[in-house]
Design an enzyme around this catalytic site. Structure first.
Site, PDB file in Angstrom:
ATOM      1  N   HIS A 220     -11.167  -3.489   3.869  1.00 58.30           N
ATOM      2  CA  HIS A 220     -11.703  -4.291   2.747  1.00 58.30           C
ATOM      3  C   HIS A 220     -13.107  -3.752   2.455  1.00 58.30           C
ATOM      4  O   HIS A 220     -13.284  -2.556   2.221  1.00 58.30           O
ATOM      5  CB  HIS A 220     -11.663  -5.765   3.173  1.00 58.30           C
ATOM      6  CG  HIS A 220     -11.863  -6.780   2.090  1.00 58.30           C
ATOM      7  ND1 HIS A 220     -11.978  -6.474   0.753  1.00 58.30           N
ATOM      8  CD2 HIS A 220     -11.976  -8.153   2.155  1.00 58.30           C
ATOM      9  CE1 HIS A 220     -12.144  -7.591   0.054  1.00 58.30           C
ATOM     10  NE2 HIS A 220     -12.153  -8.633   0.878  1.00 58.30           N
ATOM     11  N   HIS A 259      -5.267   1.102  -3.214  1.00 55.99           N
ATOM     12  CA  HIS A 259      -5.509  -0.313  -3.523  1.00 55.99           C
ATOM     13  C   HIS A 259      -4.205  -1.080  -3.491  1.00 55.99           C
ATOM     14  O   HIS A 259      -3.160  -0.540  -3.844  1.00 55.99           O
ATOM     15  CB  HIS A 259      -6.156  -0.462  -4.908  1.00 55.99           C
ATOM     16  CG  HIS A 259      -6.837  -1.773  -5.063  1.00 55.99           C
ATOM     17  ND1 HIS A 259      -6.200  -2.892  -5.522  1.00 55.99           N
ATOM     18  CD2 HIS A 259      -8.096  -2.148  -4.756  1.00 55.99           C
ATOM     19  CE1 HIS A 259      -7.039  -3.901  -5.508  1.00 55.99           C
ATOM     20  NE2 HIS A 259      -8.197  -3.494  -5.047  1.00 55.99           N
ATOM     21  N   ASP A 310     -15.107   1.384  -3.704  1.00 57.64           N
ATOM     22  CA  ASP A 310     -16.002   1.665  -2.580  1.00 57.64           C
ATOM     23  C   ASP A 310     -16.398   3.132  -2.448  1.00 57.64           C
ATOM     24  O   ASP A 310     -17.411   3.436  -1.826  1.00 57.64           O
ATOM     25  CB  ASP A 310     -15.349   1.202  -1.269  1.00 57.64           C
ATOM     26  CG  ASP A 310     -15.257  -0.300  -1.200  1.00 57.64           C
ATOM     27  OD1 ASP A 310     -16.258  -0.952  -1.523  1.00 57.64           O
ATOM     28  OD2 ASP A 310     -14.180  -0.819  -0.862  1.00 57.64           O
TER      29      ASP A 310
HETATM   30  N1  COA Z   1      -5.478   7.146   2.879  1.00 55.99           N
HETATM   31  C1  COA Z   1      -4.305   7.684   3.253  1.00 55.99           C
HETATM   32  N2  COA Z   1      -3.125   7.120   2.993  1.00 55.99           N
HETATM   33  C2  COA Z   1      -3.129   5.953   2.351  1.00 55.99           C
HETATM   34  C3  COA Z   1      -4.327   5.333   1.935  1.00 55.99           C
HETATM   35  C4  COA Z   1      -5.514   5.968   2.220  1.00 55.99           C
HETATM   36  N3  COA Z   1      -6.685   5.426   1.862  1.00 55.99           N
HETATM   37  N4  COA Z   1      -4.028   4.190   1.308  1.00 55.99           N
HETATM   38  C5  COA Z   1      -2.705   4.078   1.332  1.00 55.99           C
HETATM   39  N5  COA Z   1      -2.165   5.145   1.959  1.00 55.99           N
HETATM   40  C6  COA Z   1      -0.759   5.393   2.208  1.00 55.99           C
HETATM   41  C7  COA Z   1      -0.336   4.659   3.457  1.00 55.99           C
HETATM   42  O1  COA Z   1      -0.484   5.431   4.613  1.00 55.99           O
HETATM   43  C8  COA Z   1       1.120   4.354   3.146  1.00 55.99           C
HETATM   44  O2  COA Z   1       1.865   5.506   3.356  1.00 55.99           O
HETATM   45  P1  COA Z   1       3.353   5.408   3.974  1.00 55.99           P
HETATM   46  O3  COA Z   1       4.134   4.618   2.976  1.00 55.99           O
HETATM   47  O4  COA Z   1       3.766   6.837   4.091  1.00 55.99           O
HETATM   48  O5  COA Z   1       3.209   4.703   5.290  1.00 55.99           O
HETATM   49  C9  COA Z   1       1.102   4.075   1.659  1.00 55.99           C
HETATM   50  O6  COA Z   1       0.000   4.815   1.137  1.00 55.99           O
HETATM   51  C10 COA Z   1       0.942   2.597   1.326  1.00 55.99           C
HETATM   52  O7  COA Z   1      -0.279   2.131   1.974  1.00 55.99           O
HETATM   53  P2  COA Z   1      -0.479   0.714   2.599  1.00 55.99           P
HETATM   54  O8  COA Z   1      -1.634   0.760   3.519  1.00 55.99           O
HETATM   55  O9  COA Z   1       0.816   0.194   3.173  1.00 55.99           O
HETATM   56  O10 COA Z   1      -0.790  -0.102   1.284  1.00 55.99           O
HETATM   57  P3  COA Z   1      -1.502  -1.509   1.242  1.00 55.99           P
HETATM   58  O11 COA Z   1      -1.244  -2.061  -0.110  1.00 55.99           O
HETATM   59  O12 COA Z   1      -1.119  -2.341   2.401  1.00 55.99           O
HETATM   60  O13 COA Z   1      -3.021  -1.131   1.460  1.00 55.99           O
HETATM   61  C11 COA Z   1      -5.243  -0.606   1.219  1.00 55.99           C
HETATM   62  C12 COA Z   1      -4.002  -1.127   0.507  1.00 55.99           C
HETATM   63  C13 COA Z   1      -6.441  -0.743   0.296  1.00 55.99           C
HETATM   64  C14 COA Z   1      -5.483  -1.454   2.482  1.00 55.99           C
HETATM   65  C15 COA Z   1      -5.028   0.870   1.610  1.00 55.99           C
HETATM   66  O14 COA Z   1      -4.878   1.649   0.451  1.00 55.99           O
HETATM   67  C16 COA Z   1      -6.136   1.391   2.477  1.00 55.99           C
HETATM   68  O15 COA Z   1      -6.106   1.198   3.707  1.00 55.99           O
HETATM   69  N6  COA Z   1      -7.158   2.056   1.879  1.00 55.99           N
HETATM   70  C17 COA Z   1      -8.311   2.510   2.628  1.00 55.99           C
HETATM   71  C18 COA Z   1      -9.294   1.374   2.844  1.00 55.99           C
HETATM   72  C19 COA Z   1     -10.043   1.014   1.577  1.00 55.99           C
HETATM   73  O16 COA Z   1     -10.510   1.868   0.868  1.00 55.99           O
HETATM   74  N7  COA Z   1     -10.166  -0.290   1.366  1.00 55.99           N
HETATM   75  C20 COA Z   1     -10.889  -0.817   0.228  1.00 55.99           C
HETATM   76  C21 COA Z   1      -9.944  -1.383  -0.770  1.00 55.99           C
HETATM   77  S1  COA Z   1     -10.774  -1.815  -2.273  1.00 55.99           S
END
Ligand code: COA
Length: 374
Positions: A220, A259, A310
């Site tokens: 987050h 996201h 971010d």
């Molecule tokens: N880097 C690498 N891979 C990523 C990624 C990232 N930042 N964000 C998503 N993915 C990949 C995941 O590994 C997953 O791959 P898979 O299907 O092969 O396992 C797929 O994309 C879906 O990601 P997931 O984490 O399940 O999606 P989510 O909707 O649960 O998560 C976030 C959303 C924001 C938590 C996720 O994109 C993330 O962890 N981002 C990095 C943290 C971040 O920047 N947070 C601020 C958000 S505003």
């Protein structure tokens, strides 16, 4: 184990109604009470946006003047809060400092009756930067700083307290714009946490304390600090490209990308990216910006993942001389507007938030006395 449900993490599940914000809606994008985020970022001040969120409407000039004066008058910290801030170890994370600061404020100045909620919300908006920078200076240079400055804007006040002198207009305005972009984002994790706590009819300080805890994590708000640490690891765009490819091959997450709701871009990114370039040019060192662009390109080329709010916020803050560990706390100083707006909205039509769960544990077990267990 049952198969992972499509609704894991409540993705795509509507968890209630709100009149405060839309995120990624067809034809609407990111809006605060119906106003487009680009319109607000270009034309409004953070204080106007804070009033819009916390006091339900864009203020006219007289209302804005009164609001700015009121927030300015509420910046001081009670002695009890200062004492606690001095006792918190200097190597604590400032998010933990704010979490404790809000909690102690809730003891010293309890919200009491909910009819006092707008006052409690304004007070939090006014004094979060004071708590953060009082603690910061006490532990980094041993000074008990004055948390009252002449600056009307929270952005100017923050940079003034941090650097000990009023900021340039470029830096003040840039921080102000990032505060607008960070102010509100519908049912994100920290806001939802605040609404869950509020739903039990708990007090505002408890809800905000919980929200800070949720925002702290790198999935987050903590992503802006993690993004900066990543960008600073590399010494050239080429090294960044290869480094990110290696990380992706290891299935590492790249913080500041992706996201839950947006699918092709985060509308806040283009604004942050533009400001990062302006500040890099002003700073006279564009390397970190070029590295950031290289990371952005490889993430899109390889994974079709886009930079979220971010990623470029990290270098924006860095170029203004803000230490990395203050990045997520700045997010708090802004998002307090959205959190308190949601707390008040939840209270206006409250229902305890208590979802159901799919049980995946063992069937009914026979209790075995301890001496007979394997
Ligand atoms: N880097 C690498 N891979 C990523 C990624 C990232 N930042 N964000 C998503 N993915 C990949 C995941 O590994 C997953 O791959 P898979 O299907 O092969 O396992 C797929 O994309 C879906 O990601 P997931 O984490 O399940 O999606 P989510 O909707 O649960 O998560 C976030 C959303 C924001 C938590 C996720 O994109 C993330 O962890 N981002 C990095 C943290 C971040 O920047 N947070 C601020 C958000 S505003």
């Amino acid at each position: 184990m049952t198969e992972k449900k499509k609704t894991g993490g409540l993705a795509g599940v509507s968890a209630g109604a709100t009149a405060i914000c839309t995120v990624g809606k067809e034809g609407a994008g990111l809006t605060y009470r119906g106003y487009d985020i680009y319109d607000l970022a270009d034309n409004a001040s953070f204080e106007e946006v804070a009033h819009l969120l916390m006091h339900d409407k864009l203020p006219n000039q007289a209302e804005l003047d009164a609001f700015v004066a009121r927030i300015k008058s509420m910046r001081g910290l009670p002695d009890e809060v200062k004492q606690v801030l001095e006792m918190i170890p200097g190597d604590s994370h400032p998010m933990d400092v704010l979490r404790s600061g809000v909690s102690i404020l809730g003891n010293v100045e309890p919200e009491g009756d909910f009819s006092n909620q707008k006052n409690a919300a304004d007070r939090l908006l006014a004094c979060l930067p004071s708590m953060l920078l009082y603690w910061h200076h006490f532990h980094t240079d041993g000074r008990r700083i004055d948390v009252e400055t002449d600056d009307d804007s929270l952005a100017g006040h923050f940079l003034h307290m941090l650097h000990g002198k009023p900021p340039s207009e470029l830096h003040r305005k840039t921080l102000d714009t990032t505060l607008i972009l960070y102010a509100e984002h519908e049912f994100n994790a920290s806001t939802f946490a605040a609404r869950v706590i509020t739903g039990t009819l708990s007090d505002m300080h408890s809800a905000v304390t919980g929200a800070i805890g949720a925002l702290r994590g790198p999935l987050h708000g903590g992503a802006n600090e993690a993004a900066m640490e990543l960008i600073q690891k590399f010494t050239s765009p080429e090294e960044a490209t290869q480094g990110v490819l290696d990380m992706l091959a290891r299935k590492d997450k790249i913080m500041g990308f992706g996201h839950r709701v947006y699918t092709t871009s985060d509308p806040r990114n283009s604004v942050n990216k533009k400001m990062s370039k302006i500040l890099a040019d002003e700073f006279g060192d564009t390397l970190l910006y070029e590295i950031s662009e290289a990371v952005e390109k490889v993430m899109w080329d390889e994974k079709k993942l886009f930079a979220n709010a971010d990623f470029f916020a990290a270098t924006v803050y860095h170029f203004m001389g803000i230490p990395t560990y203050l990045f997520t706390p700045i997010f708090v100083c802004s998002r307090i507007t959205g959190w308190t707006a949601h707390i008040m909205e939840q209270r206006a039509d409250n229902k305890l938030i208590r979802p159901a769960a799919d049980y995946i544990g063992p069937g009914l077990q026979v209790y075995v006395p301890i001496e007979d267990r394997a």
